[in-house]
Design a protein around this motif. Structure first.
Motif, PDB file in Angstrom:
ATOM      1  N   VAL A  45      -1.382   6.549  -4.349  1.00  0.00           N
ATOM      2  CA  VAL A  45      -2.432   6.583  -3.324  1.00  0.00           C
ATOM      3  C   VAL A  45      -1.926   6.378  -1.899  1.00  0.00           C
ATOM      4  O   VAL A  45      -0.942   5.683  -1.653  1.00  0.00           O
ATOM      5  N   TRP A  46      -2.642   6.994  -0.998  1.00  0.00           N
ATOM      6  CA  TRP A  46      -2.512   6.687   0.426  1.00  0.00           C
ATOM      7  C   TRP A  46      -3.931   6.646   0.970  1.00  0.00           C
ATOM      8  O   TRP A  46      -4.647   7.621   0.945  1.00  0.00           O
ATOM      9  N   LYS A  47      -4.346   5.443   1.409  1.00  0.00           N
ATOM     10  CA  LYS A  47      -5.682   5.224   1.976  1.00  0.00           C
ATOM     11  C   LYS A  47      -6.809   5.549   0.985  1.00  0.00           C
ATOM     12  O   LYS A  47      -7.737   6.298   1.295  1.00  0.00           O
ATOM     13  N   LEU A  65       1.873   5.703  -1.404  1.00  0.00           N
ATOM     14  CA  LEU A  65       2.575   6.925  -0.984  1.00  0.00           C
ATOM     15  C   LEU A  65       3.134   6.794   0.431  1.00  0.00           C
ATOM     16  O   LEU A  65       3.334   7.791   1.124  1.00  0.00           O
ATOM     17  N   GLY A  66       3.321   5.588   0.889  1.00  0.00           N
ATOM     18  CA  GLY A  66       3.924   5.345   2.200  1.00  0.00           C
ATOM     19  C   GLY A  66       4.752   4.080   2.109  1.00  0.00           C
ATOM     20  O   GLY A  66       4.851   3.452   1.041  1.00  0.00           O
ATOM     21  N   ALA A  67       5.321   3.695   3.263  1.00  0.00           N
ATOM     22  CA  ALA A  67       6.133   2.480   3.279  1.00  0.00           C
ATOM     23  C   ALA A  67       5.234   1.244   3.269  1.00  0.00           C
ATOM     24  O   ALA A  67       5.549   0.236   2.656  1.00  0.00           O
ATOM     25  N   GLY A  68       4.097   1.340   3.951  1.00  0.00           N
ATOM     26  CA  GLY A  68       3.212   0.183   4.073  1.00  0.00           C
ATOM     27  C   GLY A  68       2.301   0.046   2.867  1.00  0.00           C
ATOM     28  O   GLY A  68       2.061   1.006   2.124  1.00  0.00           O
ATOM     29  N   GLY A 223       5.693  -0.210  13.580  1.00  0.00           N
ATOM     30  CA  GLY A 223       5.295  -0.967  12.394  1.00  0.00           C
ATOM     31  C   GLY A 223       3.828  -0.742  12.098  1.00  0.00           C
ATOM     32  O   GLY A 223       3.441   0.251  11.465  1.00  0.00           O
ATOM     33  N   ARG A 224       3.013  -1.649  12.611  1.00  0.00           N
ATOM     34  CA  ARG A 224       1.569  -1.526  12.446  1.00  0.00           C
ATOM     35  C   ARG A 224       0.864  -1.874  13.758  1.00  0.00           C
ATOM     36  O   ARG A 224       1.304  -2.779  14.490  1.00  0.00           O
ATOM     37  N   GLY A 225      -0.241  -1.172  14.014  1.00  0.00           N
ATOM     38  CA  GLY A 225      -1.001  -1.395  15.244  1.00  0.00           C
ATOM     39  C   GLY A 225      -1.530  -2.808  15.349  1.00  0.00           C
ATOM     40  O   GLY A 225      -1.635  -3.362  16.455  1.00  0.00           O
ATOM     41  N   PRO A 271       1.367  10.146  17.279  1.00  0.00           N
ATOM     42  CA  PRO A 271       0.284   9.916  16.314  1.00  0.00           C
ATOM     43  C   PRO A 271       0.749   9.514  14.904  1.00  0.00           C
ATOM     44  O   PRO A 271       0.531  10.249  13.951  1.00  0.00           O
ATOM     45  N   HIS A 272       1.352   8.336  14.800  1.00  0.00           N
ATOM     46  CA  HIS A 272       1.811   7.786  13.499  1.00  0.00           C
ATOM     47  C   HIS A 272       2.682   8.818  12.754  1.00  0.00           C
ATOM     48  O   HIS A 272       2.414   9.158  11.600  1.00  0.00           O
ATOM     49  N   ILE A 273       3.697   9.281  13.476  1.00  0.00           N
ATOM     50  CA  ILE A 273       4.552  10.329  12.896  1.00  0.00           C
ATOM     51  C   ILE A 273       6.022   9.903  12.834  1.00  0.00           C
ATOM     52  O   ILE A 273       6.880  10.749  12.583  1.00  0.00           O
ATOM     53  N   ALA A 274       6.285   8.607  13.106  1.00  0.00           N
ATOM     54  CA  ALA A 274       7.694   8.198  13.180  1.00  0.00           C
ATOM     55  C   ALA A 274       8.440   8.628  11.918  1.00  0.00           C
ATOM     56  O   ALA A 274       9.604   8.999  11.971  1.00  0.00           O
ATOM     57  N   ALA A 275       7.764   8.581  10.780  1.00  0.00           N
ATOM     58  CA  ALA A 275       8.389   9.118   9.560  1.00  0.00           C
ATOM     59  C   ALA A 275       7.302   9.640   8.643  1.00  0.00           C
ATOM     60  O   ALA A 275       6.453   8.875   8.208  1.00  0.00           O
ATOM     61  N   VAL A 276       7.340  10.899   8.375  1.00  0.00           N
ATOM     62  CA  VAL A 276       6.399  11.444   7.396  1.00  0.00           C
ATOM     63  C   VAL A 276       6.928  11.084   5.997  1.00  0.00           C
ATOM     64  O   VAL A 276       8.118  10.845   5.827  1.00  0.00           O
ATOM     65  N   THR A 277       6.026  11.029   5.022  1.00  0.00           N
ATOM     66  CA  THR A 277       6.479  10.782   3.652  1.00  0.00           C
ATOM     67  C   THR A 277       7.107  12.068   3.125  1.00  0.00           C
ATOM     68  O   THR A 277       6.480  13.121   3.120  1.00  0.00           O
ATOM     69  N   ASP A 278       8.366  11.953   2.737  1.00  0.00           N
ATOM     70  CA  ASP A 278       9.135  13.119   2.295  1.00  0.00           C
ATOM     71  C   ASP A 278       8.698  13.477   0.859  1.00  0.00           C
ATOM     72  O   ASP A 278       8.783  12.648  -0.048  1.00  0.00           O
TER      73      ASP A 278
HETATM   74  C1  OXD Z   1       3.436   3.940   6.697  1.00  0.00           C
HETATM   75  C2  OXD Z   1       4.003   5.254   6.394  1.00  0.00           C
HETATM   76  O1  OXD Z   1       3.426   3.051   5.831  1.00  0.00           O
HETATM   77  O2  OXD Z   1       3.814   6.173   7.221  1.00  0.00           O
HETATM   78  O3  OXD Z   1       2.956   3.767   7.818  1.00  0.00           O
HETATM   79  O4  OXD Z   1       4.659   5.400   5.367  1.00  0.00           O
END
Ligand code: OXD
Length: 309
Positions: A45-47, A65-68, A223-225, A271-278
């Motif tokens: 899941v993501w969100k 599905l993300g780092a966070g 990191g996070r807003g 817009p929260h694009i520093a790293a897309v999920t590969d």
């Molecule tokens: C996050 C991500 O956790 O983009 O923000 O993976």
């Protein structure tokens, strides 16, 4: 096993197709399938909305599905089910590239030339600092932060780090803990914040934090807003004309149209694009963990659920 996939990515169809290919001997369901959600064993899941999580009553493991993982931990119906988050070398390489691009933009004063170009103005050359002249303070030394710090150090930047708790693994640069944050802030020319969203990190970057930084510092937040008090930063920018910020994450995303950050010449908004999920490497990572779980029938959360990261 029955797997539920939910994401809000722009490429989620491609992502889902790859998940189906990799998990070909399992059943993959999405919100478009009309099923009873209590048959689901594993969720990717993501969100995910809480109203779906509430119905996943037999869930044994959740993959972020993300780092966070704040998007899971903040759901009211979340109940200490093991969470595995993506630890993907490609993701941290992308994060590093983003950080480096923002550092160089500031260090080489590239924005000044961009603004001058808009006015067809040939600027005189400006003095720029070398890497070895800049101290970069990395706030948050987890999987991504420690990698970014090491890579910056390998490029000759002076690197220092800050962490809330003492690390077992030894870092090859000075690391400040807890109460020594003032020394860390006063020594940094650039701050890179890679903090997760937890009750401890909420609003950590506030007026008192900002006032301890050099007047011409660059603050990068990937990191996070929630760790940045946006009003405090706006006030700080008004008083410090040489202070810069590069922000990739915000309290409310997408950033509201009327937000002052958009038009502030000292703020770079991404817009929260520093790293897309590969797609490929993250699915490989998830699959390896999934196979472990399938064989052993249990798996340890790789998230400190009580600490929130
Ligand atoms: C996050 C991500 O956790 O983009 O923000 O993976």
């Amino acid at each position: 096993m029955n797997i539920y996939f939910y994401a809000t990515f722009s490429n989620q169809d491609e992502f889902l197709a790859s998940v189906k290919k990799k998990f070909k001997s399992h059943k993959i369901f999405t919100k478009n399938d009309n099923i009873k959600l209590d048959i689901i064993d594993v969720a990717l899941v993501w969100k995910l909305p809480n109203k779906i999580l509430k119905k996943l009553t037999n869930l044994k493991i959740i993959f972020s599905l993300g780092a966070g993982v704040d998007h899971i931990l903040n759901l009211p119906s979340y109940q200490k089910i093991p969470i595995i988050r993506i630890k993907d070398p490609n993701m941290r390489s992308r994060m590093f590239n983003h950080v480096l691009s923002q550092i160089l933009n500031y260090q080489l004063k590239l924005n000044d030339y961009r603004l001058a170009q808009n006015k067809q103005k040939w600027l005189d050359e400006k003095y720029t600092l070398l890497n070895k002249d800049l101290t970069i303070g990395v706030l948050g030394l987890g999987y991504i932060g420690s990698f970014v710090a090491k890579k910056l150090q390998s490029l000759d930047y002076k690197v220092i780090g800050y962490k809330n708790s003492r690390n077992k693994s030894k870092m090859l640069f000075p690391v400040y803990y807890k109460n020594s944050i003032s020394t860390f802030l006063r020594s940094s020319d650039i701050i890179v914040s890679i903090l997760p969203a937890t009750p401890n990190t909420k609003n950590i970057i506030n007026t008192s934090f900002l006032n301890q930084l050099k007047k011409n510092c660059l603050l990068i937040n990937i990191g996070r807003g929630s760790s940045l008090n946006e009003d405090d930063l706006i006030k700080h920018l008004k008083k410090n004309k040489n202070f810069f910020a590069s922000l990739d994450v915000f309290i409310k995303e997408p950033l509201l149209k009327k937000h002052q950050f958009w038009k502030n010449p000292n703020v770079t908004v991404t817009p929260h694009i520093a790293a897309v999920t590969d797609v490929d490497s993250s699915i490989d990572y998830i699959f390896t963990k999934f196979e472990y779980f399938r064989k052993k029938r249990k798996i340890k959360s790789d998230v400190f659920i009580n600490r929130g990261y």
